[in-house]
Design a protein around this motif. Structure first.
Motif, PDB file in Angstrom:
ATOM      1  N   PHE A 155       0.969  -1.319   0.096  1.00 30.29           N
ATOM      2  CA  PHE A 155      -0.196  -0.067  -0.004  1.00 30.29           C
ATOM      3  C   PHE A 155       0.892   1.389  -0.051  1.00 30.29           C
ATOM      4  N   HIS A 156       2.361   1.072   0.015  1.00 33.45           N
ATOM      5  CA  HIS A 156       3.206   2.341  -0.299  1.00 33.45           C
ATOM      6  C   HIS A 156       2.675   2.715  -1.818  1.00 33.45           C
ATOM      7  N   SER A 157       2.380   2.121  -2.758  1.00 33.48           N
ATOM      8  CA  SER A 157       1.978   2.525  -4.051  1.00 33.48           C
ATOM      9  C   SER A 157       1.050   3.028  -4.122  1.00 33.48           C
ATOM     10  N   LEU A 158       0.749   3.917  -4.755  1.00 35.08           N
ATOM     11  CA  LEU A 158      -0.656   4.589  -5.063  1.00 35.08           C
ATOM     12  C   LEU A 158      -1.344   3.894  -5.942  1.00 35.08           C
ATOM     13  N   THR A 159      -0.690   3.378  -7.084  1.00 33.91           N
ATOM     14  CA  THR A 159      -1.375   2.842  -8.144  1.00 33.91           C
ATOM     15  C   THR A 159      -1.913   1.287  -7.482  1.00 33.91           C
ATOM     16  N   PHE A 160      -0.969   0.771  -6.697  1.00 32.51           N
ATOM     17  CA  PHE A 160      -1.616  -0.626  -6.024  1.00 32.51           C
ATOM     18  C   PHE A 160      -2.684  -0.120  -5.364  1.00 32.51           C
ATOM     19  N   THR A 161      -2.834   1.068  -4.497  1.00 33.91           N
ATOM     20  CA  THR A 161      -4.096   1.231  -3.694  1.00 33.91           C
ATOM     21  C   THR A 161      -5.115   1.406  -4.442  1.00 33.91           C
ATOM     22  N   LEU A 162      -5.069   2.325  -5.521  1.00 33.89           N
ATOM     23  CA  LEU A 162      -6.471   2.270  -6.370  1.00 33.89           C
ATOM     24  C   LEU A 162      -6.857   1.240  -7.112  1.00 33.89           C
ATOM     25  N   LEU A 163      -5.985   0.293  -7.510  1.00 27.95           N
ATOM     26  CA  LEU A 163      -6.480  -1.057  -7.870  1.00 27.95           C
ATOM     27  C   LEU A 163      -7.104  -1.632  -6.843  1.00 27.95           C
ATOM     28  N   ALA A 164      -6.302  -1.759  -5.765  1.00 31.19           N
ATOM     29  CA  ALA A 164      -6.941  -2.700  -4.834  1.00 31.19           C
ATOM     30  C   ALA A 164      -8.297  -2.281  -4.276  1.00 31.19           C
ATOM     31  N   GLY A 165      -8.296  -0.903  -3.974  1.00 31.85           N
ATOM     32  CA  GLY A 165      -9.503  -0.476  -3.589  1.00 31.85           C
ATOM     33  C   GLY A 165     -10.712  -0.651  -4.453  1.00 31.85           C
ATOM     34  N   LEU A 166     -10.528  -1.154  -5.808  1.00 32.45           N
ATOM     35  CA  LEU A 166     -11.529  -1.631  -6.722  1.00 32.45           C
ATOM     36  C   LEU A 166     -11.584  -2.901  -6.794  1.00 32.45           C
ATOM     37  N   LEU A 167     -10.468  -3.578  -7.045  1.00 32.36           N
ATOM     38  CA  LEU A 167     -10.445  -5.065  -7.283  1.00 32.36           C
ATOM     39  C   LEU A 167     -10.783  -5.925  -6.133  1.00 32.36           C
ATOM     40  N   ILE A 168     -10.141  -5.763  -4.785  1.00 29.76           N
ATOM     41  CA  ILE A 168     -10.223  -6.651  -3.789  1.00 29.76           C
ATOM     42  C   ILE A 168     -11.822  -6.631  -3.432  1.00 29.76           C
ATOM     43  N   PRO A 169     -12.502  -5.446  -3.301  1.00 28.52           N
ATOM     44  CA  PRO A 169     -13.814  -5.653  -2.955  1.00 28.52           C
ATOM     45  C   PRO A 169     -14.588  -6.522  -4.205  1.00 28.52           C
ATOM     46  N   ALA A 170     -14.236  -6.284  -5.368  1.00 30.36           N
ATOM     47  CA  ALA A 170     -14.991  -6.898  -6.508  1.00 30.36           C
ATOM     48  C   ALA A 170     -14.588  -8.391  -6.444  1.00 30.36           C
ATOM     49  N   ALA A 171     -13.209  -8.910  -6.170  1.00 33.12           N
ATOM     50  CA  ALA A 171     -13.103 -10.149  -5.954  1.00 33.12           C
ATOM     51  C   ALA A 171     -13.561 -10.906  -4.917  1.00 33.12           C
ATOM     52  N   VAL A 172     -13.691 -10.036  -3.846  1.00 33.57           N
ATOM     53  CA  VAL A 172     -14.559 -10.758  -2.572  1.00 33.57           C
ATOM     54  C   VAL A 172     -16.026 -10.778  -2.986  1.00 33.57           C
ATOM     55  N   GLY A 173     -16.583 -10.117  -3.523  1.00 37.00           N
ATOM     56  CA  GLY A 173     -17.935  -9.934  -3.865  1.00 37.00           C
ATOM     57  C   GLY A 173     -18.132 -10.976  -4.943  1.00 37.00           C
ATOM     58  N   GLY A 174     -17.316 -11.173  -5.888  1.00 37.79           N
ATOM     59  CA  GLY A 174     -17.520 -12.356  -6.735  1.00 37.79           C
ATOM     60  C   GLY A 174     -17.154 -13.690  -6.270  1.00 37.79           C
ATOM     61  N   LEU A 175     -16.329 -13.772  -5.259  1.00 36.52           N
ATOM     62  CA  LEU A 175     -16.124 -15.127  -4.454  1.00 36.52           C
ATOM     63  C   LEU A 175     -17.611 -15.460  -3.704  1.00 36.52           C
ATOM     64  N   ILE A 176     -18.141 -14.279  -3.099  1.00 40.57           N
ATOM     65  CA  ILE A 176     -19.296 -14.920  -2.405  1.00 40.57           C
ATOM     66  C   ILE A 176     -20.391 -15.091  -3.247  1.00 40.57           C
ATOM     67  N   ALA A 177     -20.635 -14.313  -4.346  1.00 37.99           N
ATOM     68  CA  ALA A 177     -21.543 -14.619  -5.386  1.00 37.99           C
ATOM     69  C   ALA A 177     -21.553 -15.955  -5.900  1.00 37.99           C
ATOM     70  N   ILE A 178     -20.076 -16.346  -6.161  1.00 34.04           N
ATOM     71  CA  ILE A 178     -20.245 -17.924  -6.872  1.00 34.04           C
ATOM     72  C   ILE A 178     -20.447 -18.814  -5.867  1.00 34.04           C
ATOM     73  N   PHE A 179     -19.897 -18.472  -4.483  1.00 35.89           N
ATOM     74  CA  PHE A 179     -20.420 -19.593  -3.454  1.00 35.89           C
ATOM     75  C   PHE A 179     -21.842 -19.749  -3.344  1.00 35.89           C
ATOM     76  N   MET A 180     -22.789 -18.450  -3.438  1.00 42.76           N
ATOM     77  CA  MET A 180     -23.956 -18.424  -3.327  1.00 42.76           C
ATOM     78  C   MET A 180     -24.875 -19.002  -4.645  1.00 42.76           C
ATOM     79  N   PHE A 181     -24.473 -18.360  -5.559  1.00 44.78           N
ATOM     80  CA  PHE A 181     -25.144 -18.492  -6.736  1.00 44.78           C
ATOM     81  C   PHE A 181     -25.113 -19.869  -7.619  1.00 44.78           C
ATOM     82  N   ARG A 182     -24.049 -20.483  -7.278  1.00 47.73           N
ATOM     83  CA  ARG A 182     -23.770 -21.707  -8.035  1.00 47.73           C
ATOM     84  C   ARG A 182     -24.651 -22.750  -7.298  1.00 47.73           C
ATOM     85  N   ALA A 183     -25.414 -22.642  -6.081  1.00 47.56           N
ATOM     86  CA  ALA A 183     -25.944 -23.475  -5.380  1.00 47.56           C
ATOM     87  C   ALA A 183     -27.459 -22.997  -5.511  1.00 47.56           C
TER      88      ALA A 183
END
Lengths: 366, 289
Positions: free
Chosen positions: A107-135
């Protein structure tokens, strides 16, 4: 369909005009007011994100605040590192943390932070979604799983004091430096930055809802079983929209942490998450634009009215919300659409307006 | 070992409170498909009614129970008539509406009574402890456990042995056909909602000597109780009882094996997995829907 797109574009243009030119002029470019309004605008993004998953695809996500919180912590971690310079962040030494934890380092890197703030939530949301909606989890159970996830996630964040600052959150942040521009959160340019983010999110949301993708999502909302029989992979569509919605929420969280200059576990509380649902419902969950307007209106009302009725404000909010659910189930958007329809056409008799339905056995979630 | 036994007993008394709350929730959900997020506020109302009765009328917790039941049931009945009844065709909206009701009740109490916490004395005649070896059981907690079992039995009898229960089960199975046979579904719904609310009120009265009474006390309880209902399986009383026992005990045991927070997280994770793989709960009823 074509005319609806036209109306949405007109609506967006009006909204953009009011937000970008009307509001700053109205408040006389006052720094404090602009800052307050940037807060509303960042909340508008998370509300429109919920409209994408709830209004369009019918997935009531009560855990929206969790992904919002992830974004805000990502931004706060970057700014905290900057504020601490070469030293460890102050709360870590209070908790006897010797070296910078591994997940903080990038998180020292700004580029990483901006990407992480967008992509980590998206990835977590995606994982929960796969977990729920596959069933093929649907309806109320989506709400329960996301709610349980939110509660668990908030507990983890509070528990891991050495990593997250626990109950206090991350405070004492440095200002963000973006391409050599040190962001002053009380300036007009910062207001425009948040405003631009909201506009981009809205254009993206409108594009999605008017595309074929949006059409299929609405089909899934109306009858997921039938959509499946048409050969669409329902779970994939649900996962994608859930993940997009989570990513947008993370983005809104980043802006929110900037505006308030701290990140706190209260951003991930159940009441905050349900507040997002209120904004979205008041504005109208079927339209991303209406959901954004709803967030701004409710927060504006909260800001003004809580000064007048310090004690009774929450009571008023509860009554308002109840009235909206009971008498305006589609929110302000629904009222406007119905009014527009009534003006264009001769009034349709009640019998014709109701879709044909056998009323013997009301359909319900099981 | 002593710690484990005592903790298991504490878990049992927590489970019995959860059971009473969850029973009300389960009946309301099972009958009307309404997820009542205001249920925690009914618990809170019950607690405040007990406090008011003790402070102004000098009634003890146990003597106040029937009055509390009637008072909170009346509130529930009014809410059902005025608000919930209009939303039966929109089940997802009832979550939002009942949550709005919850905010209103909570704020009304905060404005009317004040936000500071209130204390209710436990009954004198239940103040002692029973000690078996190292296991210390307070009389009051034993009373709570037996009382909740009694409520379970009463509810079961009401559902299976009375005319009202038969009507209720008929409406759960098929509202339209039951109405053709002359059962007033609307009336059944109102009474069921009131009964569920009254049970929550009783739970609120029972926990007053154990917890401090504050306007937000219901919020945490309703999440737990709701999870109990989902785990137990819809429309199954015994499932709800078993799930309350399971969740109360697992939380209590985990909190000494790991720690409080991680224990709670583990329970939540377990519940998420359960819904994913057994969405109808551990003990689904075999009612045809």
């Amino acid at each position: 369909m074509q005319s609806r797109l036209l109306y949405d574009i007109i609506g967006l243009a009006l909204f953009a005009g009011v937000i970008l030119f009307g509001v700053p002029a109205l408040f006389g470019y006052d720094g404090f007011e602009l800052n307050t309004f940037s807060r509303y605008l960042s909340l508008a993004i998370v509300s429109m994100a919920l409209a994408l998953s709830w209004g369009t695809a019918g997935l009531l996500n009560l855990g929206q605040a969790a992904t919002f919180g992830m974004g805000s912590y990502a931004m706060a971690m970057h700014l905290k590192l900057k504020a601490s310079g070469d030293n460890l962040p102050d709360f870590m030494s209070w908790n006897n943390v010797e070296a910078l934890p591994l997940i903080w380092a990038p998180f020292h890197s700004l580029t990483f932070t901006l990407l992480a703030g967008l992509l980590i939530p998206a990835a977590v949301g995606g994982l929960i979604a796969i977990f729920m909606f596959r069933a093929r989890i649907a309806g109320v159970f989506v709400a329960v799983i996301t709610l349980a996830f939110l509660v668990a996630f908030q507990l983890v964040v509070i528990e891991q004091q050495g990593l997250t600052g626990g109950q206090n959150g991350l405070t004492g942040l440095a200002p963000l430096v973006l391409f050599g521009w040190s962001v002053d959160i009380y300036s007009l340019s910062f207001y425009y930055l948040v405003g631009a983010c909201l506009m981009i999110a809205l254009v993206f949301g409108l594009y999605l809802t008017h595309s074929k993708f949006g059409l299929i999502l609405r089909a899934i909302r109306e009858d997921s079983e039938r959509t499946r029989y048409f050969g669409y992979n329902v779970a994939n569509y649900q996962t994608i929209i859930f993940s997009i919605s989570a990513g947008l929420a993370g983005w809104a969280g980043m802006l929110y942490a900037l505006v308030l200059e701290f990140a706190s576990p209260t951003y991930m509380s159940v009441s905050f998450s349900l507040a997002i649902v209120i904004w979205c419902a008041v504005g109208g969950r079927e339209s991303v634009l209406a959901a954004a307007v709803g967030a701004i209106l409710v927060n504006l009302a909260e800001g003004r009215l809580s000064d007048v009725f310090v004690e009774g404000w929450h009571l008023l909010l509860g009554v308002l919300f109840l009235m909206v659910v009971m008498f305006m189930p589609r929110g302000i958007y629904g009222v406007i659409v119905d009014a527009g329809r009534a003006m264009r056409r001769k009034p349709v008799s009640k019998k014709e307006a109701q879709p044909f339905e056998t009323s013997l056995n009301p359909k319900r979630e099981s | 070992m002593d710690v484990v036994l005592n903790q298991a007993f504490a878990g049992l008394s927590m489970a019995s409170i959860l059971l009473i709350i969850a029973l009300g929730l389960a009946i309301i959900y099972g009958t009307m498909g309404v997820i009542n997020l205001a249920h925690g506020e009914f618990v809170m109302l019950g607690a405040y009614t007990t406090w008011a009765l003790q402070n102004h009328a000098g009634l003890g917790v146990v003597t106040a129970l029937p009055l509390v039941f009637v008072a909170v049931a009346a509130v529930g009945w009014i809410i059902e008539k005025v608000i919930v009844q209009r939303l039966y065709t929109r089940p997802l909206d009832t979550i939002l509406a009942t949550w709005g009701i919850g905010i209103i009740l909570q704020q009304a109490v905060r404005l009317g009574v004040g936000a500071e916490s209130r204390f209710v004395r436990g009954p004198q005649w239940l103040s002692g402890n029973i000690e078996i070896g190292a296991l210390v059981m307070s009389n009051y907690r034993i009373f709570v456990i037996s009382f909740s079992l009694a409520i379970l039995v009463v509810t079961w009898l009401l559902m299976t042995r009375t005319e009202f229960g038969m009507k209720l089960r008929a409406v759960i199975q098929n509202r339209g056909i039951s109405e053709c046979y002359g059962i007033e579904a609307k009336k059944v719904y109102s009474v069921t909602f009131a009964y569920g609310a009254g049970l929550a009120g009783i739970a609120g009265a029972l926990i007053t000597p154990l917890f401090s009474t504050i306007p937000t006390m219901g919020t945490g309880l309703v999440v737990d109780a709701f999870l109990v209902v989902i785990v137990g399986g819809l429309g199954s009383l015994m499932g709800t009882a078993a799930a309350a026992l399971l969740i109360g005990e697992v939380t209590a045991i985990f909190s000494i094996v790991i720690n409080d927070t991680l224990g709670r997280i583990a329970v939540l994770a377990g519940i998420i997995l359960l819904i994913r793989f057994r969405p109808r709960g551990l003990f689904p009823s075999d009612i045809r829907r």
